[in-house]
Design a protein around this motif. Sequence first.
Motif, PDB file in Angstrom:
ATOM      1  N   SER A   9       0.841  -1.196   0.000  1.00 16.66           N
ATOM      2  CA  SER A   9       0.000   0.000   0.000  1.00 16.66           C
ATOM      3  C   SER A   9       0.872   1.240   0.000  1.00 16.66           C
ATOM      4  N   SER A  50      -3.168  -2.788   0.464  1.00 17.94           N
ATOM      5  CA  SER A  50      -2.507  -3.260  -0.746  1.00 17.94           C
ATOM      6  C   SER A  50      -3.317  -2.849  -1.960  1.00 17.94           C
ATOM      7  N   PRO A  51      -2.640  -2.661  -3.100  1.00 19.83           N
ATOM      8  CA  PRO A  51      -3.414  -2.403  -4.322  1.00 19.83           C
ATOM      9  C   PRO A  51      -4.052  -3.675  -4.896  1.00 19.83           C
ATOM     10  N   TYR A  52      -3.733  -4.828  -4.353  1.00 17.77           N
ATOM     11  CA  TYR A  52      -4.253  -6.099  -4.889  1.00 17.77           C
ATOM     12  C   TYR A  52      -5.623  -6.457  -4.308  1.00 17.77           C
ATOM     13  N   SER A  53      -6.246  -7.478  -4.893  1.00 18.34           N
ATOM     14  CA  SER A  53      -7.451  -8.102  -4.331  1.00 18.34           C
ATOM     15  C   SER A  53      -7.033  -9.459  -3.805  1.00 18.34           C
ATOM     16  N   ASP A  56      -7.145 -12.350  -6.268  1.00 19.42           N
ATOM     17  CA  ASP A  56      -6.349 -12.353  -7.504  1.00 19.42           C
ATOM     18  C   ASP A  56      -5.339 -13.500  -7.460  1.00 19.42           C
ATOM     19  N   ASP A  58      -2.286 -13.516  -8.526  1.00 20.50           N
ATOM     20  CA  ASP A  58      -0.921 -13.113  -8.191  1.00 20.50           C
ATOM     21  C   ASP A  58      -0.853 -12.246  -6.928  1.00 20.50           C
ATOM     22  N   SER A  59      -1.907 -12.227  -6.121  1.00 27.33           N
ATOM     23  CA  SER A  59      -1.899 -11.339  -4.954  1.00 27.33           C
ATOM     24  C   SER A  59      -0.954 -11.863  -3.868  1.00 27.33           C
ATOM     25  N   HIS A  61       0.483 -12.904  -0.193  1.00 28.04           N
ATOM     26  CA  HIS A  61      -0.141 -13.495   0.998  1.00 28.04           C
ATOM     27  C   HIS A  61       0.832 -13.598   2.153  1.00 28.04           C
ATOM     28  N   TYR A  78      -6.701  -4.219   3.094  1.00 25.37           N
ATOM     29  CA  TYR A  78      -6.341  -5.530   2.530  1.00 25.37           C
ATOM     30  C   TYR A  78      -5.985  -6.510   3.644  1.00 25.37           C
ATOM     31  N   GLU A  82      -7.469 -10.084   3.941  1.00 28.12           N
ATOM     32  CA  GLU A  82      -6.599 -11.262   3.956  1.00 28.12           C
ATOM     33  C   GLU A  82      -6.990 -12.170   5.140  1.00 28.12           C
ATOM     34  N   LYS A 344       7.984  -5.956  -3.994  1.00 24.70           N
ATOM     35  CA  LYS A 344       7.832  -5.691  -5.431  1.00 24.70           C
ATOM     36  C   LYS A 344       9.143  -5.253  -6.062  1.00 24.70           C
TER      37      LYS A 344
END
Length: 536
Positions: A9, A50-53, A56, A58-59, A61, A78, A82, A344
């Motif tokens: 994030s 986080s920008p992920y879902s 997804d 590729d998110s 964990h 997120y 999670e 990342k």
Amino acid sequence: TVLILDFGSQYSHLITRRIREFGVYCELLPCTQKIADLHFIPKGVILSGSPYSVYDVDSPHVDTVVFELGVPVLGICYGLQEMANLMGGKVEACDHREYGHAALTITKHVDHPFINLLFEGLEGDIQVWMSHGDQVTQAPPGFRIIATTRTAPFAAVAHEEKHFFGIQFHPEVTHTVDGGTVLRNFVVGICKCKTSWTMDAFIDTEIQRIRTIVGPVGQVVGAVSGGVDSTVAAKLMHEAIGDRFHAILVDNGVMRLNECASVKKMLGDKMGINIEVVDASALFLGRLAGVTDPERKRKIIGNTFIEVFEAEAAKIDKKTGGGKIEYLLQGTLYPDVIESISFKGPSATIKTHHVSRGASNTNLMSHQNVGGLLEDMKLKLIEPLRELFKDEVRALGTLLGLDDELVWRHPFPGPGIAIRVLGEVTPSQVEIARLADHIYIEEIKRAGYYRQISQAYAALLPVKAVGVMGDARTYEQVIALRAVETKDFMTADVFASAEWFLTLKKISSRIINEVKGVNRVVYDISSKPPATIEWE
Ligand code: XMP
């Protein structure tokens, strides 16, 4: 220590900042961190946004061992999703992405006092900041709702026995007015952390740590520039090992007016630090002759810097008996560390600044060819500020007795005036830019704007303009003044107000009157992006 796991994030580092502000030490690590490999046992864990879902493919964990540590866990945005996803709840995309202010209604549970602790001291509705596209639509078994918003029925949930909490909003941003209270309730009230992380304590432990690392005879070299980071690092080193620390100041010919002399006076005479000033200005200016490309200027200055620093370090090594210098001091700060350990990898924006736009000269590791120095002299790095944010370094500087003037100094780029003289860098062009800059900063300080402005400087444009002085027509150069406000130097706004404009008028006439070769002054009103703070 509180462990904060970063899921990417944009706000993750703010969680760290805010918790440290109230005296609890915390560390931000990438979400991929294996809990078994931690070098400490956390008293609590926070999972960031986080920008992920979560659903997804590729998110990112979390290592689920965090939930078996027996310590409280707080999931933010997120982080909540999670937890819900892993523990048997449901997470779904919202009909509308929610971004902005929301009213959060707190639900107190009279029979379950422990789960009320997160909102201790808060009542009824509070203003919170939301930024999410997904939300929890079914809480996992054992969780109770502790707050709701109009659109989020599970805006905050808690598991009483396990001490798990989850919140959809972001307590770390200032838009969440009581966010500090929520975070404090978690780390102090729920995790029972002590609020003893202070800069005072930091100084003592860091000095001890340096002494242990360097040992009773080891010697350390480091570059200083007169900037706050390298000065604070040098001061700390001096407190720890005295004359066994050797500061090197390289005069590259493109520093500010009287800079070398004043740094030598301050670090050497006033602070008693062992400092060598190497005047290499002729070498630098010679190599810069005829060069107009900004990135080439940076490369030349960076490489020459390493060369000169290395030669001086070797000289000091010889003087101290040879082979005794074991460490290279670096003023690396926490944001650089966070950036380099992110799951990342370094982000695109920061990469351009640190790698291709070049980081400071004193931060030798940012130079590609520093490897030789570390290998030839077998130097190991010592980085006393690597756990600190910029404002913590400033607080540390004040505690160490450094002048306010130094502690609050605007940043100055390693390539200095060379990237503020647009086009070819000649000694006479450097003189013009240097004097104009000196007048500009002097007037900013006099008018009381220095602390409000994040960075200000004068640049010399490679164009000529027509003017009139007395009865004569003039055809001379143009100075551009820049002043920006920014928090992180990644984005910036022009500094502007009606009163400031009046100060600018005064500065303009002083520059035109006092700096020969200039007949026009302009003010740069561009924001970053799309412009940058420096012109080159
Ligand atoms: P820009 O121009 O990229 O600047 O918006 C952002 C911040 O970085 C500084 N800067 C540098 N600092 N070496 C440095 O040590 C460089 O090559 C360099 N280029 C830009 C700039 O002064 C501002 O604070």
